[in-house]
Motif scaffolding. Structure first.
Motif, mmCIF file in Angstrom:
data_model
loop_
_atom_site.group_PDB
_atom_site.id
_atom_site.type_symbol
_atom_site.label_atom_id
_atom_site.label_comp_id
_atom_site.label_asym_id
_atom_site.label_seq_id
_atom_site.Cartn_x
_atom_site.Cartn_y
_atom_site.Cartn_z
ATOM 1 N N GLN A 105 80.347 7.054 27.193
ATOM 2 C CA GLN A 105 79.845 8.360 27.664
ATOM 3 C C GLN A 105 79.232 9.203 26.553
ATOM 4 N N GLY A 106 78.921 8.610 25.410
ATOM 5 C CA GLY A 106 78.299 9.371 24.340
ATOM 6 C C GLY A 106 79.285 10.304 23.657
ATOM 7 N N THR A 107 78.765 11.087 22.713
ATOM 8 C CA THR A 107 79.612 11.975 21.908
ATOM 9 C C THR A 107 78.911 13.305 21.696
ATOM 10 N N ARG A 108 79.693 14.383 21.767
ATOM 11 C CA ARG A 108 79.174 15.709 21.431
ATOM 12 C C ARG A 108 80.115 16.340 20.407
ATOM 13 N N VAL A 109 79.537 16.769 19.289
ATOM 14 C CA VAL A 109 80.289 17.503 18.264
ATOM 15 C C VAL A 109 79.789 18.939 18.285
ATOM 16 N N ARG A 110 80.674 19.864 18.613
ATOM 17 C CA ARG A 110 80.292 21.277 18.671
ATOM 18 C C ARG A 110 80.940 22.016 17.498
ATOM 19 N N LEU A 111 80.102 22.624 16.673
ATOM 20 C CA LEU A 111 80.555 23.413 15.528
ATOM 21 C C LEU A 111 80.328 24.882 15.845
ATOM 22 N N GLU A 112 81.373 25.681 15.729
ATOM 23 C CA GLU A 112 81.264 27.116 15.995
ATOM 24 C C GLU A 112 81.771 27.885 14.788
ATOM 25 N N TRP A 113 81.068 28.942 14.455
ATOM 26 C CA TRP A 113 81.420 29.743 13.273
ATOM 27 C C TRP A 113 81.162 31.203 13.583
ATOM 28 N N ARG A 114 82.062 32.045 13.100
ATOM 29 C CA ARG A 114 81.921 33.492 13.285
ATOM 30 C C ARG A 114 82.207 34.177 11.958
#
Length: 755
Positions: A367-376
């Protein structure tokens, strides 16, 4: 934040707050002055009285402005002269004969008390004496003793008020110094901890950078996965060298995240659909962490996904952003990644955490891959709200003021109010009610003493106690003879403000003001509704109200000053400590980066240079052996940066991982218990094993034997003859034996032989 006259930070702040609140108190006196003076003036002296009032108001406003904006205490002498000059006007306005000197006395009362808040003792004490002695002499010369002896003697009470003000301010200075010393020591200790944590975080980032660059390149060469003439190898080796040299230098303050991200796809040899703003400048450490985490995510796409395409989407701004790296490849189970694989754990998750962000991996087989990077961006506006250092300083300052206020309250209630109750007890309509009211006031004061000793506050009892104080006030007023509210017989008028103040002392200033206003309304209700007021009784009530509120208000202001002082002093110290820690972290990190680069220059750098210029063939068995050994050393270096219950075994497992990737069958046998060797000793103990594992062909066996007196690490591998560097740490010995393609190597450490 500058200190004043060589004082400490807290004392300098204290003088600033003293001037600020002295200015506010002086201005606050104008309201009752302007209300009282004209209405108590003799019929023929209204205009002359108004002229004097306007002059007094103008001077007070200007002096208050100077207090807020000026420095020093030179104008205090002029203020004393003005006070004396205003009292001289009683010969012109007839204020003595009309008993209209109360408003002048208010000017002096609050002036001499506030002098003590911003002047040294050598200035404040003479100023108080001069501001009181001059008016007393003037009033006596004007015949005040014959008209009403209280006109002159009442102003003398300003001197005890000034004394209380000075003693309290001295006490506050000393308490502030102790609290500041406590905060300074606590912040220093915390700064040392932050320094250690900062340096450790920087080290982890260094090893992660090595993992993502040189270590990965050399591991691929060491595993024989790079063919001769691979077009991507030389550019990647040059990039790895550039990152090594960049890490050895000092980092800039900011970087363009978009620029860093645009350089990543070219190094991963993927077709990347890139969507981002034209530019996005961030603090360098954050920008580098986000771009490196994205680079590792794309590298994983190339290595593991089975697809040559990926998408990168960046949205947000310098305050908050989100970066998605996605592919439609084969996917994987994130929970099934071995612990020795650092790519996602350290190079993505941990890297983002250290930068103040988060990483979320979404994937499943097929099913593929998603890498989500979040920064505040960090919001420090409320950083100190739960700060234990500030809380400790505030508690120390607050306890000191509570003790001071309690002593003043006990003196006022038992030293002044109690004699009044006893003296006028026969004249009260209900003596038992007066005694009961006094007893309740005394109970509140004694309860405060118990709470101080136990280190407790009033908490949820605060409201009920305030209600009790106001209720007993009303009881006392009702049992007074008619027309005696706010006179000498009315002990409650001044006494009730003290227990009420004590209960709300740790609350904002508005709480004290609200209580005092409520108490005044209770007294005014009795005066107006139950007794029936006249112009003279209202004027007397107004003058008395300002007097009895003044000193409790002074201590309420002190409480506010202390809260502001504690917060400001700790915040300033925190800012200083943060700058010191940041500079120390930067300096120490720079030193360690240079040291690490120097260590790598003898082995890693020559390999990368040869791969970059083509002088070394990745298919050459010797190049592969050297690369595998260097990759294993780097993986050991990565493990050194981890927290582990048994660092020796943890680092050995990372060395074994290189052999596992080559297809070597490795057995690990551990027996006994051993003390934790220092890092230099662990490097010598694992070096022979590392070399054997990195160069083994098909099989290896690692054995660790340990006792408190001896630690032995050995390896048997089909690696043939290998060169093992001699140990550098004292107490470590290495033996090797080779037979055909089988080598046996053992490193032993005797803890007692180490210095």
């Amino acid at each position: 934040m500058a200190t004043l006259r060589g004082w400490g930070l807290a004392e300098g702040l204290l003088e600033g707050y003293g001037r600020k609140y002295a200015s506010a108190v002086r201005l606050a006196t104008l309201v009752p002055i302007c209300l009282i003076a004209p209405f108590r003036a003799a019929p023929g002296q209204l205009m002359s009285t108004l002229v004097v009032v306007v002059a007094a108001a103008g001077w007070t406003c200007w002096f208050a402005w100077w207090l807020r904006n000026g420095r020093g205490s030179a104008l205090v002498a002029l203020d004393v002269a003005v006070m004396n000059g205003l009292f001289c006007t009683v010969f012109w306005t007839g204020a003595v004969d009309s008993l209209n000197t109360g408003w002048l006395r208010l000017l002096v009362d609050f002036a001499v008390v506030t002098y003590q808040w911003y002047t040294p003792l050598r200035v404040g004490a003479p100023a108080a004496v001069g501001a009181v002695a001059g008016p007393v002499a003037i009033l006596l010369a004007a015949g005040a003793w014959e008209v009403d002896s209280s006109l002159a003697t009442g102003i003398l009470l300003a001197l005890p008020g000034a004394t209380v003000g000075r003693v309290a301010w001295i006490f506050m200075n000393r308490t502030a110094r102790r609290a500041e010393a406590l905060a300074r020591e606590a912040l220093r200790a915390r700064g040392e901890a932050l320094l250690a944590a900062g340096v450790r975080a920087e080290e982890r980032e260094q090893v992660n950078s090595l993992h993502d660059t040189a270590a990965t390149t050399l591991l691929m060469v060491g595993l024989g996965q790079v063919r001769s003439g691979a077009g991507w190898l030389a550019p990647q080796a040059r990039r790895d060298l550039a990152r090594l040299r960049e890490a050895a230098g000092r980092t800039p303050e900011e970087a363009d995240l978009v620029e860093l991200l645009r350089a990543v796809p070219a190094l991963t040899h993927l077709a990347v659909d890139f969507d981002a703003p034209d530019r996005l400048r961030l603090p360098y450490e954050a920008a580098r962490a986000i771009s490196d985490a994205a680079g590792e995510a794309l590298a994983n796409v190339r290595r593991h996904s089975g697809t040559g395409r990926a998408t990168v989407r960046l949205s947000g701004d310098a305050r908050a952003l989100r970066l998605d790296v996605a592919d439609d490849g084969r996917g994987f189970d994130p929970d099934g990644v071995p612990g020795t694989r650092r790519g996602l754990r350290e190079s993505v998750h941990a890297r983002m955490e250290r930068a103040g962000g988060t990483a979320t991996i979404t994937s499943a087989p097929g099913q593929g891959t998603r890498v989500r990077l979040e920064w505040r961006s960090a919001d420090r506006s409320g950083a100190a709200q739960d700060d234990p250092v500030e809380a400790s300083a505030q508690a120390r300052l607050g306890r000191g003021l509570r003790i001071t206020t309690l002593f003043v309250a006990l003196a006022a209630v038992f030293g002044i109010a109690l004699p009044t109750v006893i003296r006028y007890l026969p004249t009260y309509e209900a003596p038992a009610a007066q005694l009961g009211a006094f007893a309740m006031i005394g109970v509140v004061l004694l309860a405060e003493a118990v709470l101080i000793v136990r280190g407790r506050s009033w908490g949820r009892w605060r409201g009920p106690v305030i209600a009790v104080v106001l209720a007993v006030s009303l009881v006392s007023y009702v049992s007074l003879p008619d027309g005696r509210t706010s006179t000498g017989e009315d002990w409650m008028f001044a006494a009730a403000t003290w227990p009420g103040l004590i209960v709300v002392l740790d609350r904002p200033l508005r709480s004290a003001l609200t209580f005092m206003a409520a108490h005044e309304l209770v007294a005014l209700f009795h005066l107006v509704v139950l007794e029936g007021s006249t112009f003279l009784t209202l004027a007397r009530f107004a003058t008395g109200s300002v007097t009895v509120i003044g000193y409790p208000l002074f201590l309420a202001v002190l409480a506010t000053v202390l809260r502001d002082l504690g917060a400001a002093a700790v915040a300033a110290r925190r800012e200083i400590e943060q700058v010191r820690v940041a500079d120390a972290v930067a300096g120490e990190s720079h030193r360690r980066r240079q040291q690490r680069f120097a260590e790598l220059s003898g082995s890693t750098v020559p390999l990368l240079e040869g791969l970059a210029d083509g002088s070394l063939d990745p298919q050459d068995p010797q190049v592969q052996r050297r690369s595998a050994i260097e990759a294993a050393r780097m993986r050991r270096l990565f493990a050194e940066a981890d927290e582990s219950a048994d660092p020796l075994l943890h680092e050995l497992r990372h060395c074994i991982d290189v052999a596992d990737r080559k297809g070597v069958v490795v057995e690990l046998d551990t027996r006994g218990q051993w003390p934790t060797p220092p890092v230099p000793v662990r490097r010598d103990l694992t070096e022979a094993v590392l070399v054997g594992l990195a160069t083994a062909a098909t099989r290896a066996r690692v054995t660790v034997l340990g006792t408190p007196a001896l630690v032995s690490v050995s390896v048997v591998a089909d690696c043939g003859a290998v060169d093992v560097p001699p140990p550098a740490a004292p107490g470590v010995q290495v033996e090797t034996l080779t037979s055909g393609d089988t080598a046996w190597m053992e490193a032993q450490w005797q803890p007692a032989a180490s210095p």
